[in-house]
Write a protein that holds these residues in place. Structure first.
Motif, PDB file in Angstrom:
ATOM      1  N   UNK A 278       0.828  -1.206   0.000  1.00 49.26           N
ATOM      2  CA  UNK A 278       0.000   0.000   0.000  1.00 49.26           C
ATOM      3  C   UNK A 278       0.861   1.254   0.000  1.00 49.26           C
ATOM      4  N   UNK A 279       1.975   1.232   0.800  1.00 50.76           N
ATOM      5  CA  UNK A 279       2.834   2.418   0.855  1.00 50.76           C
ATOM      6  C   UNK A 279       3.514   2.669  -0.498  1.00 50.76           C
ATOM      7  N   UNK A 280       3.814   1.584  -1.187  1.00 47.46           N
ATOM      8  CA  UNK A 280       4.466   1.728  -2.497  1.00 47.46           C
ATOM      9  C   UNK A 280       3.452   2.015  -3.603  1.00 47.46           C
ATOM     10  N   UNK A 281       2.152   2.120  -3.252  1.00 48.50           N
ATOM     11  CA  UNK A 281       1.066   2.460  -4.174  1.00 48.50           C
ATOM     12  C   UNK A 281       0.983   1.468  -5.335  1.00 48.50           C
ATOM     13  N   UNK A 282       1.261   0.203  -5.020  1.00 50.12           N
ATOM     14  CA  UNK A 282       1.162  -0.842  -6.040  1.00 50.12           C
ATOM     15  C   UNK A 282      -0.292  -1.042  -6.447  1.00 50.12           C
ATOM     16  N   UNK A 283      -1.213  -0.897  -5.505  1.00 48.57           N
ATOM     17  CA  UNK A 283      -2.636  -1.132  -5.793  1.00 48.57           C
ATOM     18  C   UNK A 283      -3.386   0.181  -6.017  1.00 48.57           C
ATOM     19  N   UNK A 284      -2.648   1.277  -6.088  1.00 43.19           N
ATOM     20  CA  UNK A 284      -3.309   2.556  -6.327  1.00 43.19           C
ATOM     21  C   UNK A 284      -2.732   3.654  -5.465  1.00 43.19           C
ATOM     22  N   UNK A 285      -3.051   4.905  -5.881  1.00 41.96           N
ATOM     23  CA  UNK A 285      -2.537   6.031  -5.130  1.00 41.96           C
ATOM     24  C   UNK A 285      -3.284   6.189  -3.803  1.00 41.96           C
ATOM     25  N   UNK A 290      -3.757   8.986   4.485  1.00 44.31           N
ATOM     26  CA  UNK A 290      -3.660   7.530   4.445  1.00 44.31           C
ATOM     27  C   UNK A 290      -2.205   7.067   4.586  1.00 44.31           C
ATOM     28  N   UNK A 291      -1.297   7.855   3.967  1.00 41.57           N
ATOM     29  CA  UNK A 291       0.121   7.493   4.082  1.00 41.57           C
ATOM     30  C   UNK A 291       0.593   7.568   5.544  1.00 41.57           C
ATOM     31  N   UNK A 292       0.090   8.580   6.277  1.00 42.00           N
ATOM     32  CA  UNK A 292       0.462   8.701   7.684  1.00 42.00           C
ATOM     33  C   UNK A 292      -0.052   7.515   8.492  1.00 42.00           C
ATOM     34  N   UNK A 293      -1.312   7.127   8.186  1.00 39.92           N
ATOM     35  CA  UNK A 293      -1.881   5.987   8.905  1.00 39.92           C
ATOM     36  C   UNK A 293      -1.105   4.716   8.603  1.00 39.92           C
ATOM     37  N   UNK A 294      -0.775   4.506   7.311  1.00 36.63           N
ATOM     38  CA  UNK A 294      -0.003   3.321   6.943  1.00 36.63           C
ATOM     39  C   UNK A 294       1.376   3.322   7.593  1.00 36.63           C
TER      40      UNK A 294
END
Length: 479
Positions: A278-285, A290-294
């Motif tokens: 998810x952080x690498x945005x493989x499945x989408x931006x 959301x990045x902070x939560x991840x």
């Protein structure tokens, strides 16, 4: 063979020890009593004989004086009645001398007694046959002093005999005293050696059991080989069985921890991989929020993985009793923990106030981290929404004190004494989706106590709950 000689119980060994130790002293007391009794009997016999001889000697001399007076009166008066008085005085004279000779029992004494009797008989015969003023009687009276000298020699022998007996009694008393001293010098070391021996036999198995229990309490298992009373031997065998059982339980615990650690790390690895995707945005931006939560999920996942990996090493430290201390900054530790709990604080809209001087601690950081983590987690979970949390530290009264205080429902007075018991959950309920197990405060307290400190629930006023970690000042140094 030696096992057959072992007493069945400790009291039997103590009784045998007492009897064996007292036996030499009893023998010495018996020997001394017999010696004193013998001396007392001999002293009594010598005293009685000496008194009897002295009394008989005085009586014989008094009777001899009467005999001489009566004989001289007869020579002047010539009354035959005086001859009878002379015979009576002669009997009184010979009787004590005969008793003296019998007490002496020597040939010399018997010869002197026979000489005295012969002289007395000659004098008595002359008194009966001769006239009062005859030359023969006058000559016989001149020989009266010879009778006195013979009697004196017999009395002198009696006196000498008494003195010899007294000297002999004194030598016997000195010999008895010497024997008692020698016996004491011999038996005293023997008694002391027996006391030391039986003290060793009694104390040694007790010390072995004490040492075994001490090693058992710190997790070291060593078989006990005990020689002593059967009940202590049986206790040692039971301790050996307990050690074996604890070893088995320890092995099972280690196996359980390995399996649990493995089972936990497998799904956790998948979670971290999913977060990484998810952080690498493989499945989408993803958005900034959301990045902070991840990021927080990933950090907490990493922390959880580290906790799992430290679980076995933490258990090994407890088992071996070893402690790994390090020097670290208090502010850095607090900042690290607050960063881990930022998401929970944001969710409950709680404000945390942090304050304290710049200090470094020399302690076991993982355990202090775990204790403080539990306190902050409880303050967030049990604290009031939109409330406040205070995290303060300082040095007071030779202690480093770190307080964690939160607003919220206070802990009832009836529950305060049990709040640190494992698995105890009070009436105040924890908020959030994750329910507590009741071991957080117990673990926190144990982590602090292993470093020589204490975790306390402080008394507060109003809607406040406050816990404090106390550590010795020796672990603190200023930056």
């Amino acid at each position: 063979m030696f096992k057959r000689l072992q007493p069945q119980a400790v009291w039997q060994l103590v009784l045998i020890s007492l009897m064996t130790v007292v036996a030499p002293l009893g023998l010495l007391l018996y020997h001394t009593t017999v010696s004193l009794q013998t001396l007392a009997l001999d002293s009594r016999a010598v005293t009685e004989d000496s008194v009897a001889m002295a009394q008989n000697g005085r009586n014989a001399k008094a009777s001899l004086i009467d005999m001489e007076r009566v004989a001289r009166q007869y020579m002047v008066i010539g009354d035959k009645a005086l001859v009878d008085l002379f015979k009576s005085a002669s009997e009184q004279f010979l009787a004590p001398l005969t008793e003296i000779a019998q007490l002496l029992g020597t040939p010399e004494a018997r010869a002197l007694l026979a000489d005295v009797k012969e002289q007395q008989l000659d004098l008595q015969t002359k008194l009966e046959k001769e006239k009062p003023n005859s030359p023969a009687l006058t000559k016989e009276m001149a020989e009266f002093s010879s009778l006195q000298r013979s009697a004196d020699r017999l009395i002198l022998q009696a006196r000498t005999f008494s003195e010899d007996k007294l000297h002999e009694l004194g030598r016997a008393a000195a010999q008895a005293r010497e024997n008692v001293i020698q016996s004491t010098l011999v038996l005293a070391p023997v008694t002391l050696a027996l006391i030391v021996l039986f003290t060793y036999l009694i104390v040694r198995p007790v010390r072995q059991l004490k040492a075994a229990i001490r090693t058992l309490s710190i997790g070291r298992h060593k078989p006990i080989e005990l020689f002593g009373p059967q009940e202590l031997v049986q206790l040692a065998e039971e301790l050996n069985s307990l050690q074996e059982r604890l070893s088995q339980v320890e092995d099972q615990k280690q196996q359980f921890l390995r399996h649990v650690s493995h089972e936990l790390k497998t799904p956790l690895a998948s979670i971290r991989e999913g977060v990484a995707l998810l952080q690498e945005e493989v499945v989408g931006q993803i958005s900034h929020g959301q990045r902070e939560v991840l990021y927080l999920v990933n950090e907490n996942g990493r922390a959880l993985q580290q906790l799992i990996e430290n679980l076995l090493s933490f258990n090994r430290l407890n088992f071996s009793g070893q402690a790994q201390k390090m020097t670290f900054d208090v502010s850095a530790l607090v900042e690290e923990l607050l960063h881990l709990h930022w998401l929970s604080l944001t969710h409950k809209r709680q404000i945390i106030c942090v304050g304290g001087p710049q200090l470094t601690l020399t302690a076991e950081r993982p355990r202090l981290h775990s204790a403080l983590d539990n306190l902050i987690s409880n303050a967030i979970a049990y604290g009031a929404s939109e409330g406040r949390i205070w995290l303060e530290w300082n040095i007071e009264d030779d202690h480093f004190i770190l307080r964690v205080t939160n607003t919220g429902a206070p802990i009832p007075e009836a529950e305060r004494s049990r709040i640190f018991e494992p698995f105890y959950q009070g009436s105040v309920k924890r908020s959030g989706a994750v329910k507590g197990s009741g071991i957080g405060l117990s673990v926190a307290r144990e982590c602090v106590q292993t470093q020589g400190g204490e975790l306390k629930l402080l008394t507060t006023t109003g809607q406040l709950v406050s816990f404090a970690i106390y550590l010795p000042r020796t672990v603190v140094s200023a930056i």
